[in-house]
Motif scaffolding. Structure first.
Motif, mmCIF file in Angstrom:
data_model
loop_
_atom_site.group_PDB
_atom_site.id
_atom_site.type_symbol
_atom_site.label_atom_id
_atom_site.label_comp_id
_atom_site.label_asym_id
_atom_site.label_seq_id
_atom_site.Cartn_x
_atom_site.Cartn_y
_atom_site.Cartn_z
ATOM 1 N N ARG A 131 0.893 -1.259 0.020
ATOM 2 C CA ARG A 131 -0.062 0.196 0.078
ATOM 3 C C ARG A 131 0.976 1.107 -0.037
ATOM 4 O O ARG A 131 0.423 2.205 -0.604
ATOM 5 C CB ARG A 131 -0.984 0.129 1.170
ATOM 6 N N GLU A 169 3.370 1.867 -1.776
ATOM 7 C CA GLU A 169 3.812 2.183 -2.975
ATOM 8 C C GLU A 169 2.539 2.408 -3.791
ATOM 9 O O GLU A 169 3.109 2.589 -5.044
ATOM 10 C CB GLU A 169 4.731 0.891 -3.422
ATOM 11 N N ASN A 170 1.680 2.220 -3.670
ATOM 12 C CA ASN A 170 0.450 2.286 -4.345
ATOM 13 C C ASN A 170 -0.024 3.632 -4.883
ATOM 14 O O ASN A 170 -1.028 4.205 -4.507
ATOM 15 C CB ASN A 170 -0.857 1.431 -3.822
ATOM 16 N N THR A 171 0.850 4.466 -5.257
ATOM 17 C CA THR A 171 0.734 5.795 -5.849
ATOM 18 C C THR A 171 -0.060 6.075 -6.913
ATOM 19 O O THR A 171 0.058 5.295 -8.001
ATOM 20 C CB THR A 171 2.018 6.618 -5.668
#
Lengths: 118, 112
Positions: free
Chosen positions: A102, A104-106
């Motif tokens: 999460r 890294e979930n950009t």
């Protein structure tokens, strides 16, 4: 940085014609989002897609607008029978799948496609 | 997603730090705080995000209060090119969520 690619950057259509906007997500991203920004207004969510699936289309107008993200190729936002009120900037964004951490979930945005209906 | 409250506008002197506040008093434990900015006629640009710890990258620092009800984006040395609308967004990441919901943001004008 091969970012989110949108084309065309500028599109002029006459009333009643069709407009097709294309979006290639960032490498490795499997989720695509479309947003619309009317002149002097904020960004409004339209639709969220995964490969071959529409996840959330709560912001899509009920008629004339459709979106797809096929297994191969870019995502397409299609506007049929355009009217002057469709003149706006359309932004595409992409993100990794939710299987990624999460933190890294950009979501990253493209530079937009400007549609002008004359 | 929880809503955020930001001042509609603020001015900042070039070379000084810009501190942009954001209130998100109804934030849930699984919601991240994201900051984006939009320079005129460009796509939104990701700046930084965090969950509960303070974060810093090459663009900015993000300070999140211990209760997570508010945060501050800090641009350490504002330049004229930082003039933009800055958006604070809280976002849940998961199958049912994921999208970003933009509010009005803060219009930041950096002055020489």
């Amino acid at each position: 940085n091969a970012g989110v690619m949108q084309n065309p950057r500028h599109l002029v259509r006459r009333r009643g014609q069709e407009a097709r906007l294309r979006c290639s997500p960032m490498k490795g991203h499997s989720h695509v989002y479309w947003y619309r920004q009317l002149p002097e207004e904020g960004l409004k969510f339209m639709v969220y897609l995964q490969k071959e699936n529409i996840i959330d289309e709560s912001g899509m107008p009920k008629e004339r607008f459709s979106a797809e993200f096929p297994k191969e190729g870019p995502s397409i936002l299609r506007i049929q029978q355009v009217v002057r009120g469709d003149s706006a900037a359309y932004f595409c964004a992409s993100s990794p799948g939710i299987d990624r951490p999460r933190s890294e979930n950009t979501i990253y945005f493209g530079e937009g496609s400007w549609l002008t209906v004359v | 997603d929880a809503k955020t409250t930001q001042p509609p506008s603020m001015d900042c002197a070039e070379g000084r730090a810009a501190n942009l506040p954001c209130n998100h008093s109804t934030i849930s434990g699984n919601e991240y705080v994201y900051w984006y900015r939009q320079i005129h006629s460009q796509g939104p640009q990701y700046i930084i995000h965090g969950l509960k710890n303070n974060e810093t990258n090459e663009m900015a620092s993000l300070i999140i209060t211990e209760d997570r009800k508010s945060s501050t984006l800090i641009l350490p040395h504002a330049t004229l090119r930082d003039t933009a609308v800055y958006y604070c967004i809280v976002r849940v990441i998961g199958a049912a969520g994921n999208k970003l919901t933009f509010g009005g943001g803060t219009r930041v004008l950096v002055k020489p």
